[in-house]
Motif scaffolding. Structure first.
Motif, PDB file in Angstrom:
ATOM      1  N   GLU A  36      31.884  33.315  42.612  1.00 54.37           N
ATOM      2  CA  GLU A  36      33.228  32.776  42.781  1.00 54.37           C
ATOM      3  C   GLU A  36      34.268  33.879  43.003  1.00 54.37           C
ATOM      4  N   GLN A  37      34.068  35.031  42.364  1.00 56.59           N
ATOM      5  CA  GLN A  37      35.034  36.117  42.507  1.00 56.59           C
ATOM      6  C   GLN A  37      34.697  37.047  43.669  1.00 56.59           C
ATOM      7  N   GLY A  38      33.544  36.858  44.297  1.00 56.07           N
ATOM      8  CA  GLY A  38      33.170  37.694  45.430  1.00 56.07           C
ATOM      9  C   GLY A  38      33.040  39.161  45.064  1.00 56.07           C
ATOM     10  N   LEU A  39      32.349  39.448  43.965  1.00 55.76           N
ATOM     11  CA  LEU A  39      32.242  40.830  43.497  1.00 55.76           C
ATOM     12  C   LEU A  39      31.476  41.698  44.495  1.00 55.76           C
ATOM     13  N   ARG A  40      32.008  42.872  44.749  1.00 60.44           N
ATOM     14  CA  ARG A  40      31.283  43.867  45.549  1.00 60.44           C
ATOM     15  C   ARG A  40      30.485  44.801  44.636  1.00 60.44           C
ATOM     16  N   VAL A  41      31.074  45.097  43.479  1.00 59.34           N
ATOM     17  CA  VAL A  41      30.459  46.000  42.506  1.00 59.34           C
ATOM     18  C   VAL A  41      30.626  45.395  41.121  1.00 59.34           C
ATOM     19  N   LEU A  42      29.624  45.602  40.264  1.00 59.06           N
ATOM     20  CA  LEU A  42      29.760  45.259  38.852  1.00 59.06           C
ATOM     21  C   LEU A  42      29.432  46.502  38.040  1.00 59.06           C
ATOM     22  N   VAL A  43      30.441  47.042  37.351  1.00 59.04           N
ATOM     23  CA  VAL A  43      30.250  48.164  36.437  1.00 59.04           C
ATOM     24  C   VAL A  43      29.941  47.568  35.072  1.00 59.04           C
ATOM     25  N   GLY A  62      41.378  45.439  48.550  1.00 62.68           N
ATOM     26  CA  GLY A  62      41.115  44.008  48.682  1.00 62.68           C
ATOM     27  C   GLY A  62      39.760  43.581  48.150  1.00 62.68           C
ATOM     28  N   ASP A  63      38.828  44.532  47.950  1.00 65.65           N
ATOM     29  CA  ASP A  63      37.542  44.187  47.348  1.00 65.65           C
ATOM     30  C   ASP A  63      37.734  43.888  45.873  1.00 65.65           C
ATOM     31  N   ARG A  64      36.670  43.360  45.259  1.00 64.87           N
ATOM     32  CA  ARG A  64      36.735  43.061  43.829  1.00 64.87           C
ATOM     33  C   ARG A  64      35.618  43.791  43.091  1.00 64.87           C
ATOM     34  N   VAL A  65      36.030  44.473  42.019  1.00 60.07           N
ATOM     35  CA  VAL A  65      35.109  45.243  41.188  1.00 60.07           C
ATOM     36  C   VAL A  65      35.067  44.598  39.808  1.00 60.07           C
ATOM     37  N   GLY A  66      33.913  44.070  39.428  1.00 57.20           N
ATOM     38  CA  GLY A  66      33.761  43.490  38.105  1.00 57.20           C
ATOM     39  C   GLY A  66      33.522  44.578  37.071  1.00 57.20           C
ATOM     40  N   VAL A  67      34.051  44.370  35.864  1.00 62.63           N
ATOM     41  CA  VAL A  67      33.876  45.326  34.771  1.00 62.63           C
ATOM     42  C   VAL A  67      33.371  44.557  33.558  1.00 62.63           C
ATOM     43  N   LEU A  68      32.105  44.801  33.205  1.00 63.88           N
ATOM     44  CA  LEU A  68      31.452  44.125  32.082  1.00 63.88           C
ATOM     45  C   LEU A  68      31.138  45.185  31.032  1.00 63.88           C
ATOM     46  N   CYS A  69      32.152  45.551  30.268  1.00 68.45           N
ATOM     47  CA  CYS A  69      32.026  46.662  29.320  1.00 68.45           C
ATOM     48  C   CYS A  69      32.719  46.328  28.008  1.00 68.45           C
ATOM     49  N   ARG A  70      32.202  46.922  26.963  1.00 67.96           N
ATOM     50  CA  ARG A  70      32.909  46.874  25.689  1.00 67.96           C
ATOM     51  C   ARG A  70      33.994  47.956  25.694  1.00 67.96           C
ATOM     52  N   ASN A  71      34.693  48.093  24.586  1.00 66.20           N
ATOM     53  CA  ASN A  71      35.829  49.012  24.519  1.00 66.20           C
ATOM     54  C   ASN A  71      35.371  50.467  24.449  1.00 66.20           C
ATOM     55  N   HIS A  72      35.467  51.179  25.558  1.00 63.02           N
ATOM     56  CA  HIS A  72      35.210  52.615  25.581  1.00 63.02           C
ATOM     57  C   HIS A  72      35.837  53.188  26.845  1.00 63.02           C
ATOM     58  N   HIS A  73      35.801  54.516  26.977  1.00 61.56           N
ATOM     59  CA  HIS A  73      36.514  55.158  28.075  1.00 61.56           C
ATOM     60  C   HIS A  73      35.976  54.750  29.441  1.00 61.56           C
ATOM     61  N   GLY A  74      34.687  54.411  29.547  1.00 60.74           N
ATOM     62  CA  GLY A  74      34.127  54.020  30.834  1.00 60.74           C
ATOM     63  C   GLY A  74      34.754  52.755  31.382  1.00 60.74           C
ATOM     64  N   LEU A  75      35.105  51.832  30.510  1.00 59.74           N
ATOM     65  CA  LEU A  75      35.788  50.613  30.948  1.00 59.74           C
ATOM     66  C   LEU A  75      37.128  50.966  31.586  1.00 59.74           C
ATOM     67  N   ILE A  76      37.876  51.851  30.932  1.00 56.61           N
ATOM     68  CA  ILE A  76      39.181  52.249  31.460  1.00 56.61           C
ATOM     69  C   ILE A  76      39.017  52.928  32.818  1.00 56.61           C
ATOM     70  N   GLU A  77      38.049  53.817  32.929  1.00 57.62           N
ATOM     71  CA  GLU A  77      37.832  54.532  34.188  1.00 57.62           C
ATOM     72  C   GLU A  77      37.516  53.568  35.327  1.00 57.62           C
ATOM     73  N   ALA A  78      36.701  52.545  35.032  1.00 57.63           N
ATOM     74  CA  ALA A  78      36.331  51.593  36.084  1.00 57.63           C
ATOM     75  C   ALA A  78      37.534  50.787  36.551  1.00 57.63           C
ATOM     76  N   ILE A  79      38.370  50.321  35.619  1.00 60.25           N
ATOM     77  CA  ILE A  79      39.550  49.545  35.989  1.00 60.25           C
ATOM     78  C   ILE A  79      40.507  50.396  36.821  1.00 60.25           C
ATOM     79  N   VAL A  80      40.789  51.601  36.330  1.00 60.12           N
ATOM     80  CA  VAL A  80      41.727  52.479  37.029  1.00 60.12           C
ATOM     81  C   VAL A  80      41.190  52.861  38.399  1.00 60.12           C
ATOM     82  N   ALA A  81      39.885  53.160  38.487  1.00 63.47           N
ATOM     83  CA  ALA A  81      39.297  53.547  39.781  1.00 63.47           C
ATOM     84  C   ALA A  81      39.466  52.436  40.806  1.00 63.47           C
ATOM     85  N   ALA A  82      39.215  51.192  40.400  1.00 62.88           N
ATOM     86  CA  ALA A  82      39.392  50.075  41.327  1.00 62.88           C
ATOM     87  C   ALA A  82      40.825  49.996  41.825  1.00 62.88           C
TER      88      ALA A  82
END
Length: 521
Positions: free
Chosen positions: A133-140, A88-108
């Motif tokens: 507005e999105q109530g982010l808990r984490v921003l990767v 139910g938490d929200r994890v923001g992902v501010l990344c360009r196209n690389h494997h770390g972006l995918i890992e952050a989305i999948v982990a959430a």
């Protein structure tokens, strides 16, 4: 969607080929337990093809599906144990196209948290608004955005690339993740060309239907090697990632789009598919094609209209491999045009794929006749669930308003005339800027063009054309107006013709009309 059609399409695209029984059972069990989210798709791919390369990026990172899954799971465990992320938490992902972006989305998603895909072009002030507005808990975020995120509220945990790796290394060993109590959602931010972006809640697929709708019309196959050039934080880039994982493809990623580097990678990695936005094709056409040519069988584009004769020029150079998908963050897809349709009508958006309904309605919700312009409404399995603010869009008979105007010809081909709020009324006449843009884009001197409506004291509104010319080329404003006058009605002739070095665009390639209107403030 009927089962025989699904089975036939999956067979054609290689998804029902026999495999080692234990892996097939493991693959199906992963989908049963984890569903059809990006996390579920990664799990099923790792179960069926654990040693296949999942991701290659320009910095030399090469990961198999099993390695990518393991890193994502370790990150998920650390997000929970070290940063307190829960379902139910929200994890923001501010990344360009690389494997770390995918890992952050999948982990959430593995934790049942919502992944908020943040546009890399947002300002520090806009990022603060999004976080609140999105109530982010984490921003990767990538390291390049560190200064931009310094002003975020203190309760938002900021995870840069170094911290990302530390969290993966610090994961509690042996702790098994279980399917969360709720599915994590993907929240895509609207592009924000006219102001602050809105969060749109994307649904999780419930089966093969959405995948089949796309790959029936766009001939992607299992184990393709696919370049995703479109930014993954955008609906189209994210859809490309979902389809690629479903097909157990090898995904090639670059953090920034560079036409020469992209062509080099397409050849070096032997890519047979590419997902892009139309402006990227324009840039590729400005670069000398490599020898040998990339072995592309599919180039799928979306996100904005194909200007002028770009479709024809691109296919003349790279073959009849171009597919144009028209859709939006809210409706996912509406129609797809293949090479044959684009050869016949280069600006068409094509026809609805299997399982999609499309209607052109007037202001009273009644269907218009073929050739008449009306509001485009769409129905399919993946209509968005509403904005995170609680707002929605108009619905009629199960169809969602796209916000666009368009028309169907006698053969059922869709043509999009532009956003409903882009149409202007000049001297009592309805004028569509996109029609004028498409015409001017055909001039050989023009590199790119945008046409917008600006206030006019006599006519209410008038058209202004902004042209960026090719190097060494010149044009006279009156010659441009005379050219338009020759083919279109007088009220479609732009009163103002402004020459600029380049058009201002956001990170997804859309022209920022508000920046152009400042010329007339």
């Amino acid at each position: 969607m009927d089962l025989p059609f699904i089975a036939a399409t999956l067979t054609r695209r290689g998804l029902l080929t026999p495999g080692r029984p234990i892996r097939v059972v493991s693959q199906l069990n992963a989908l049963r337990r984890w569903g059809w989210s990006l996390a579920g798709e990664l799990r099923q791919a790792a179960a069926r093809d654990p040693g296949r390369v999942a991701v290659v990026d320009e910095r030399g990172a090469t990961m198999t599906y099993q390695e990518l899954l393991e890193r994502s799971e370790r990150l998920a465990r650390s997000l929970r144990s070290h940063l307190g992320v829960q379902a139910g938490d929200r994890v923001g992902v501010l990344c360009r196209n690389h494997h770390g972006l995918i890992e952050a989305i999948v982990a959430a998603m593995l934790l049942g948290a919502d992944a908020v895909l943040v546009n890399t072009g947002l300002s520090a002030a806009q990022l603060g608004t999004v976080a609140e507005e999105q109530g982010l808990r984490v921003l990767v975020h990538d390291g390049e955005f560190t200064e931009r995120v310094l002003g975020l509220p203190g309760e938002v945990h900021r995870v840069d690339e170094r911290r990302h790796e530390e969290l993966i290394a610090a994961a509690v060993p042996g702790e098994q993740l279980q399917p969360p109590e709720r599915d994590g959602r993907t929240i895509v931010l609207t592009s924000g060309t006219t102001g602050a972006p809105k969060g749109a809640r994307r649904p999780t697929p419930h089966g093969f239907g959405p995948l089949v709708s796309i790959i029936d019309r766009i001939p992607l196959h299992t184990r393709n090697t696919t370049m995703i050039a479109a930014p993954i934080f955008h609906t189209w880039g994210y859809a490309a990632l979902q389809v690629s994982f479903a097909l157990r493809a090898t995904v090639v990623l670059h953090r920034r789009f560079d036409p020469a580097a992209t062509l080099t990678a397409l050849v070096a990695q032997r890519c047979d598919a590419m997902f892009a936005v139309p402006v990227m094709l324009q840039r590729l056409m400005e670069v000398e094609p490599p020898q040998p040519r990339p072995p592309l069988k599919v180039v799928a584009v979306s996100g904005s209209a194909l200007p002028g004769n770009l479709a024809i020029a691109f296919m003349d150079r790279y073959g009849d491999v171009l597919y144009n998908l028209y859709g939006s963050t809210e409706v996912s897809w509406a129609s797809i045009a293949g090479p044959r349709e684009l050869r016949a009508a280069p600006t068409t958006a094509g026809r609805p794929p299997h399982g999609t309904r499309l209607a052109i309605l007037d202001e009273n919700g009644r269907p218009v006749r073929d050739g008449e312009v009306g509001r485009i409404f769409v129905g399919n399995e993946m209509l968005f669930e509403g904005y995170t603010s609680g707002a929605g869009r108009e619905r009629r008979d199960g169809l969602l308003d796209t916000g666009d105007l368009g028309r169907l010809d006698a053969d059922g081909l869709l043509f999009v005339d532009g956003r409903a709020d882009d149409m202007i009324v000049s001297g009592g006449e309805n004028v569509f800027p996109s029609e004028v843009e498409d015409l001017i884009a055909r001039l050989p001197q023009v590199r790119e063009v945008a046409v917008i409506g600006v206030p006019d004291p006599d006519y209410g509104q008038r058209l202004a054309a902004f042209l960026a010319l090719r190097p060494g080329e010149t044009l006279d404003p009156e010659a441009v107006r005379e050219y338009v006058r020759r083919y279109l009605a007088r009220f479609s002739v732009p009163r103002d013709v402004v020459f600029v070095k380049y058009l201002p665009r956001n990170a997804t390639g859309k022209v920022l009309s508000r920046e152009l209107r400042r010329y007339f403030d």
